[in-house]
Structures are given as structure tokens and as C-alpha cells.
Motif scaffolding. Sequence first.
Motif, PDB file in Angstrom:
ATOM      1  N   ARG A  76      32.621 -38.426   8.000  1.00  0.00           N
ATOM      2  CA  ARG A  76      31.711 -39.404   8.609  1.00  0.00           C
ATOM      3  C   ARG A  76      31.556 -40.605   7.690  1.00  0.00           C
ATOM      4  O   ARG A  76      31.641 -41.745   8.123  1.00  0.00           O
ATOM      5  CB  ARG A  76      30.374 -38.746   8.890  1.00  0.00           C
ATOM      6  CG  ARG A  76      29.616 -39.464   9.995  1.00  0.00           C
ATOM      7  CD  ARG A  76      28.175 -39.050   9.993  1.00  0.00           C
ATOM      8  NE  ARG A  76      27.613 -39.219   8.641  1.00  0.00           N
ATOM      9  CZ  ARG A  76      26.459 -38.686   8.263  1.00  0.00           C
ATOM     10  NH1 ARG A  76      25.779 -37.927   9.100  1.00  0.00           N
ATOM     11  NH2 ARG A  76      26.002 -38.900   7.060  1.00  0.00           N
TER      12      ARG A  76
ATOM     13  N   ASP B 259      32.631 -44.448   8.483  1.00  0.00           N
ATOM     14  CA  ASP B 259      31.715 -45.586   8.381  1.00  0.00           C
ATOM     15  C   ASP B 259      32.323 -46.690   7.531  1.00  0.00           C
ATOM     16  O   ASP B 259      32.298 -47.868   7.877  1.00  0.00           O
ATOM     17  CB  ASP B 259      30.374 -45.135   7.770  1.00  0.00           C
ATOM     18  CG  ASP B 259      29.586 -44.284   8.760  1.00  0.00           C
ATOM     19  OD1 ASP B 259      29.981 -44.243   9.946  1.00  0.00           O
ATOM     20  OD2 ASP B 259      28.597 -43.648   8.339  1.00  0.00           O
TER      21      ASP B 259
ATOM     22  N   ARG C  71      35.910 -44.393  14.691  1.00  0.00           N
ATOM     23  CA  ARG C  71      34.786 -43.471  14.879  1.00  0.00           C
ATOM     24  C   ARG C  71      35.128 -42.370  15.881  1.00  0.00           C
ATOM     25  O   ARG C  71      34.742 -41.220  15.707  1.00  0.00           O
ATOM     26  CB  ARG C  71      33.563 -44.245  15.381  1.00  0.00           C
ATOM     27  CG  ARG C  71      32.906 -45.058  14.281  1.00  0.00           C
ATOM     28  CD  ARG C  71      31.577 -45.613  14.785  1.00  0.00           C
ATOM     29  NE  ARG C  71      31.196 -46.805  14.039  1.00  0.00           N
ATOM     30  CZ  ARG C  71      30.696 -46.768  12.809  1.00  0.00           C
ATOM     31  NH1 ARG C  71      30.513 -45.599  12.226  1.00  0.00           N
ATOM     32  NH2 ARG C  71      30.388 -47.878  12.173  1.00  0.00           N
TER      33      ARG C  71
ATOM     34  N   SER D  36      35.009 -38.537  14.892  1.00  0.00           N
ATOM     35  CA  SER D  36      34.091 -37.668  15.623  1.00  0.00           C
ATOM     36  C   SER D  36      34.836 -36.486  16.235  1.00  0.00           C
ATOM     37  O   SER D  36      34.362 -35.336  16.177  1.00  0.00           O
ATOM     38  CB  SER D  36      33.401 -38.520  16.694  1.00  0.00           C
ATOM     39  OG  SER D  36      32.945 -37.696  17.724  1.00  0.00           O
TER      40      SER D  36
ATOM     41  N   ILE E  12      35.687 -34.131  13.428  1.00  0.00           N
ATOM     42  CA  ILE E  12      34.515 -33.354  13.001  1.00  0.00           C
ATOM     43  C   ILE E  12      34.257 -32.226  13.995  1.00  0.00           C
ATOM     44  O   ILE E  12      33.986 -31.082  13.620  1.00  0.00           O
ATOM     45  CB  ILE E  12      33.291 -34.278  12.858  1.00  0.00           C
ATOM     46  CG1 ILE E  12      33.483 -35.180  11.639  1.00  0.00           C
ATOM     47  CG2 ILE E  12      32.016 -33.459  12.709  1.00  0.00           C
ATOM     48  CD1 ILE E  12      32.408 -36.228  11.488  1.00  0.00           C
TER      49      ILE E  12
END
Lengths: 644, 333
Positions: free
Chosen positions: A594, A598, A612, A616, A619
Motif C-alpha cells: 500500500r 501511494d 492503486r 489493491s 493485497i
Amino acid sequence: MNPAPTLANLLVLGVGILLAAAPHVARLPWWVSALALGALGWRAWAAWRNERMPRRWLLYALVVFGIGAVFLSYRTLFGRDAGITMLVLFLALKLLETRTQRDVIIVTFLCYFLSLTNFFYSQTIPTGILMAATVLVLTAALVGFSGPTRPVARNFRTAGMLLAQGIPVMLILFLFFPRVPGPLWGMPSDAYSGMTGLSESMSPGDISALSQSDAIAFRVKFDGAPPPKKALYWRGPVFWEFDGRSWRPGSVPNPGDPQFDPLSPPVTYSVTVEPHNRPWLFALDLPGRVPPGAQLTADFQLHARRPVRTRLRYDMSSFLEYRTAGGSAEALAAARALPSGFNPKALALAGQWARGAGSDEEIVLRAVDFFRRAGFGYTLSPPPLGHDSVDDFIFGTKRGFCEHFSSAFAYLMRAAGIPARVVTGYQGGEINPVDGYITVRQADAHAWVEVWLAGRGWTRVDPTAAAVPLRIESGLAAAVPRGEPLPFLTRPELTWLRTLRFNWEALANYWNQWVLGYNPERQRGLFNRLGMPDTTWQTMAQMLFWAVGAVTVAFALWLLRKARPRDAAHAIWLTFCAKLARRGTARGAAEGPRNFADRAALAHPRAAARIRAIASLYIDLRYGPERDHGGVARLRALVRGFRA
Amino acid sequence: MILQPVPQFDSKSVPPSSPSGHAGATPIASAALRRVVEQTSKVILGKERQIRLALACLLSRGHLLIEDLPGVGKTTLAHVLARSLGLGFHRIQFTSDMLPADIIGVSIYDRESASFKFHPGPIFSQLVLADEVNRATPKTQSALLEAMEEHQVTAEGESRRLPEPFFVIATQNPSHQVGTFPLPESQLDRFQMRLELGYPDRAAERALLQGVDRRDLIASLEPCVTPAELLALQGAVRQVHVSPALVDYVQALVEYTRRSPDFVNGLSPRAALALVACSRAWATVEGRDRVIPEDVQAVLPGVAGHRLHPVVNGVRRTSSDIAVGLVEAVPIP
């Protein structure tokens, strides 16, 4: 600064030191061993009770004292023995100032070196095993010092792994490192003392002392069936000069050429002689060829150019039946010379034989007959002889060893006017049923006589065989009366031990022949068998380079394969990270997905949404509860299509 | 989605993660948590990260140790958290002449019933603030720490359970100050997390100086969650998913501390458990139903700081320095 070494690792190092130094203990002066043990004990006590170590001035005093004492013991500070003594001494003292990790690492490296010096003395299989154990323990100690909290057992496993990984490289280096004849460096001059073997003169008692030794003189492998045991006369030094007590080589004027007519087909064999620090090479009577780097003397001795200080292997052929060429008049005169004022009775006996005989042969036969009938006894502990040693032996003690028999016989022959000389060497040998090698030991040392007979040349006469036929037919153990001391391993009752010994010696011989005896010729043979004859050392060096490189690459690939993630999503994520790294945004090893997303989104604002999305999804796949393979495919497609 | 009630907390059995995989922060729960954080941040200015960590520690059913200089707001933080979470609150000011009975309670003879009656001490409270815990004698400290571990106290041979939920927030001054009995390592280990508040930044301090009196502010606070909600939240924390990859990471961290020559001892299994529990709670506070490495990194200074002792090397290193170094040193697998 590093922490002080832990007690457990210090103990491992202590064991390593003991293992490295143990083989030296018998050779060190006792006070060095005592000092080293004391230092080891002191250090262990200090580590155990957390006591302080000796003060610096005491160490300095011990160093000065040690150097002085070594000098007093050896009269030098250099050379093999003195050098190793100094090494042990300094190692022990260094141990007393091991405060930091750096100190113990120095001690460990010193121990590696100390264990290496064992090879100056012994290169046998047990030495090899002991040194492997030493290196394992030392390496485990070294591993322990860099990870003080690891359990010791794991250090040993790591060390074993390290050493095991070194084995392929070791084999390659052993096989392909260009060999040079002889050692790469000179040994110190004191390295060859204390070797057993025949000597340059023969006095009563010399050979019987040798016959107590189990040590191996040389090994022989015949091409084909070996000749019978009683034909196995291994020729060594020849003695011409007698001074009433000792036989010496003497100087023979106008010796002539070593020529003879062979009367039988040659037997061929190879000899591997153990180092004995003398130039003689041994061959069956009479040698039919000369090994490279050796020469044949007029009396058929083989001499190497330098004393034999390493194990030496050579191919030989011999003729067991022969007629030698005529000796010069000077040589024959030298072989009749007698010291005056000795042994009147023997002179009288020989004179009596000479007067009653028609030919030299007859005299010899009479003498042999005399030895056979006079009731001589064979013993390894002969009674001492007086001024007239031959008289004392023939008419007095009548008990002796081969040097007594041959000495007396040669004396009698010379007294009767027949040229005679004493030949020393070895007789017989023991065939090892395991590998077919014949082992000749120091205990097989023997002496016999050669007499000059017109028309036959130098003829071998073995008075020992005449007096005690068992010695030649059945070996030493049978000839010696019961109850006399024998070399342990020649005792007949220990059959199981002998079987064990045969197997062990075959193994040791294999080690000698193929590991220690891996010389330039053997290496050339290996390359021939690999289909690369005439390999130069440059080619070998190249092969060495490539082979070691290949092993290293193989290991590296193996390690990389282990390190590659098994998780598909993670592998794709790493590809994605690599893509971003090429765009100047590299992920730190400890940067979570994450945080990285960023940061990358800030650096690449146009791709922010895609970055992102990928993070995501990753993750979800890696840290989420779902195990969804469609997700992996989606992630792969996203990453494949990603352009920052 | 409605929270699944988790009435019984048995510390031995970990409930299986729910099959749907969405047992984490529900909108209601995270909203409640957000309110707690917002309300507390109004009183403790500029310390939102520490507030979230404190909350995560309590949600993971752990006790909290706040260590800092006097006057930076340790007690206020504990007080505000108690009010916002709607918990029964007792404050014990530790002193060097304090006895265990002052915490646990005493039995006093009651003439009317002609028997001894137990008067519970201040420990019988849902949130206990143990102020300046390192000024009490070791005997008194261990009475408190036993209660923390067992969730029960023993007085006059009778065991009495403490209320649920039960939290202890202890504060202590840095142990080099005068008149302190530093907590031994074994007792430090009982605290799930240790926080340092630090001085406020310039803007926050200015707002503090210009603002209302903090005591009035605390008095006006309303609870943001009910005790039942809090219990349910604690249950939800334990359902947060921890993937094998994350366990790999936690193990890599723990193994690094055991291997590294920088520390006297590595992290214990209890510390590893605490790390996972706090990471789950942090993920909940952040509104996630799975733990990611960032969560572990966020709680690592608080969980590992008081359990790791750097090999003294001349330079004094704070626990957060240690944790940052640890995070940098261990790659995420």
C-alpha cells in the motif's frame, strides 16, 4: 564493536583447538603441551566464571619465555618442528587475550593453519578424517561467533553444509589443477628425520633392530602371477668393505658396467616405495630397466638422484635368472680384501676348505654345507659378539640373524680366496589377497652374499636360507623360536586381525596410489581417458576455471530457485515492481504494497488509478482471505498491460 | 452486514475466520471507532497516531503502558479513552508507600451482619489507570500485574473475577528519574504495547494554550460506544484475516531479532502473538478486514520497543529507532 563470544561457542572453539593440536602433542616438548593446556583451562575458567583474564605484562613475559625456551629446545626458531612449536605456543597465548570477536576469529584461523601443518607429518586416511572433523568443528565455531544466539547444533549443521558445498570444487581442483612433479614448496630440512629403513653400513644388530618394525618399506604389484616367495630378493645397498665389525659400501676401483645376460624372460611389476630418506630404489635381482631419474650402479643398485622423501612409484622389470659379465681385476681384488688381525679360527677353517677343494664352486658348496650342518639357530635377539665377531659367531654363540650369517659367510669366502660381497635388501613380502599387492615391510629386511665364480659371474648365496630354510620359505614368524618378540602384526595366531589388516591396507594403498600418488603421469592418464591427450597446463587451467565457474553457477541457480516465490500473485507483483523500478520508482525491500502504491501514484500521477488497482488486487490475493485464481489472471493481465 | 455476536472470549481458542471473509470493520463499528478517535483527538491535540495505537491495543484485549515525561498528557489520554469508550473508570495513583490491599480491596468487619465484608478496591473497574506505576514497590506492582494477567484477584483466599472488559492503562516516568522502581522485563512483557507520547508540535501546543480547560472538556465528553459494542468489536478484531504470507513476514521479523547481534534477546513467542493481535486491531481501526504488512509495521514500535534490548553501544537508541531499524532490515517476503 562486536559482543564478547559466548561460552558455548568458546567451548566449540576449545574442542577445535584440542583436535588441531592433538596430533602434534607427541612431537612437542612436554612443557609446550602443558602450557597450552594450562592456557586453555584458564580461558575456559575465565569464560565459565566470568573471571578476568591474565594481565598484559604476564602475557608478554610468557611470550618472551616461550620464544627463549623454544630456541633452547631446538637451537633455532625456524624449520618445521620449531615453527610448529611456536605456532602452538602463540595460539595458546593468543587464547588468553581473546576478548572480542575479532580475537576469537584470529584464533580460529590460526587453528585452521595449525591443523594444516599435520600434513607435514602424516597424510594417511585417519589423518584426513581427523582433519575433516577439525575443520568442521572450527567452522562451526566460526559460524557461532557471527550469530551468538544460534544453537550450537545448528551451527554444526551450517558448517557441514558449507563444507559439503565445497566438495565439488575440491574435487575439481584436485583433478584438474595442473600438477607439477614434486612438492610445490620445499620442506624444511628437519622434516625427514626419524624415517626407518636400511642404512649405509651393516653391523651385527642393525637389521634385527629393523625387523621389529611393522612399517611398510614398499608395495609391489606384478603384471601377472608373482614369482615364488623364495625368488623375491629385493636388492638394496651392496657392501664391499669389511673392517672386522661393520660392512660398508667402500670405494670400488674400475667397477665396470652393470652388464649381464638374462637367462629367463623378464617379470614386470610396479613398485611404490615409501619415503626412507636414502637414495636407494628397490628392485628384484637383477633389475632389467632403470626408472626415470635414477641410475644403475656397477653392482646393480638402483639409485635415485635425490633421497626418496616422498612416496615414489615406478615401473620395473627384472630377470630372475642371469649371468653377469666379468668383473675387473681391481674389483675382484676389493672383494677379497680382509682386515688383518681378526678371526683366526675362521681363517683357518677357510684355509682348510680351500686346500681340500678343486674349484671355487666346491668351496662354496662346502661352506653352504657347513652352515646347514653346524647347528645354527635363528634369533632376533642374538647374544653380543666380541672382538673376533665371526669366530665368536661360528664357533661360539651360533645364534644370529641374517646379518650374522651373511657377514660370516662373506668373511669365510674371502678368507678362502673367493671374491664375495654382502647385499642387503628385503626378502619375500606378503601378498594382500584383497588387492593383489605385495607388501614388503621393514621386518622383511635381509642380507645375503654374492660370490664371484668364473663363468657364472656374481652368484647369490644365501647362508641364512642354508642354515634356517624356514626364514625364506615361510617368513620371519616361522623361523624365530617360540616366545621371542615379533612385530605384532606378523604373529600367526591373529587371523581375524590379519584379515582386517589386509582390507585396511588395501584401502590405504588405494588412497596412496590414487589420492596421494595423483601425480602428473596419473593426471595425464586421466585426461587421456577423457579423450584429451596432450593437455597442456594452460588447457588444464582453463578447464579448471570453467569447471569451477559451472559449479558456482549451478549453486547460484539452485539458491535462486529456492528464493523464487511460489506464490503466483507475488511473482506478478514483483514483475510489476520491476516495471516501476525501470521508471525510476524502485520498491524498498521493506516497503509494503500500500505504501509503495501511494508513493508510486504520487510519482506517476497519470497512472495513479491503475497502480492503486493493481496494488489493491495484489493485497486482496496475497493478504486477503479469498483464494481466487481468476484474480491472479486479472492481476497478470493488468500488470502485463501496465505502462507507467 | 450485521456483526456476529461473540459472547464468550476464551483466550485459548481462536475462533475460525468466518467463511464469508467479511467479519472485519462493519460500517457501524468503524463509524463508532472513528467517533472515538475524533473525540479523543479534540482533547489530545496532534497525537492521532498514538490515539489510534492506544485504541488498537485495547481492541486487541491488551494492556497499555504509556511512558513519557510528566505533563505530556498521559493521564488525560487514559481518561478521555475511558470516557469515550463508556467504561467504568478508576484511577490509582501509585506511591512508594502503597500496599497491595490499596489496589485489591480489604475485608472489614461488619457489625450488623457480624461478619467480614469485602470492600473491593479500585481495581474492580473496567478501565484502570495505574498512574506512575514505577513509583510503587515491586510487591504492589506485582499485585497489579497479576490482576492484569489473570483477569481476577485473590483476596483472603477467595478469587474474584474482574469486570469485562478489563483494561489497564499504566503510565510511567522514564526510569532514570528519581524515586522509581523500574518494572522488570517479565512484567514489561505483560503489556501488549508501550507508547511514547512526546511533546506536541508547535501548532497543537498553540491550540492547547488558547483552548478550553481540559478538565471541563473531559467532563463534557459523551461515550461513543456501548460496552456491548466494544465487546463485539473485540470479537471482530479476532476475525480479521491473517494470510500465510503475512505470517511469513511476522516470522521473518521475529527471527531477525533472534539472529541479529544487535539485541540481547530476540522477541518471544508471546511478543509474536501480541504483534499479530495488535496488527489485527490496527487493521480494524483502519477499516480493513485483512492484515497487510503496513499494519505490522505500524504497531511494531509499540509492541517490540519495550521487549527488545539493544546491545549497548555507546549511543542510546530509543525504542522507535530500534523498530524503524528493524522494519528497514527485514524485507517483506
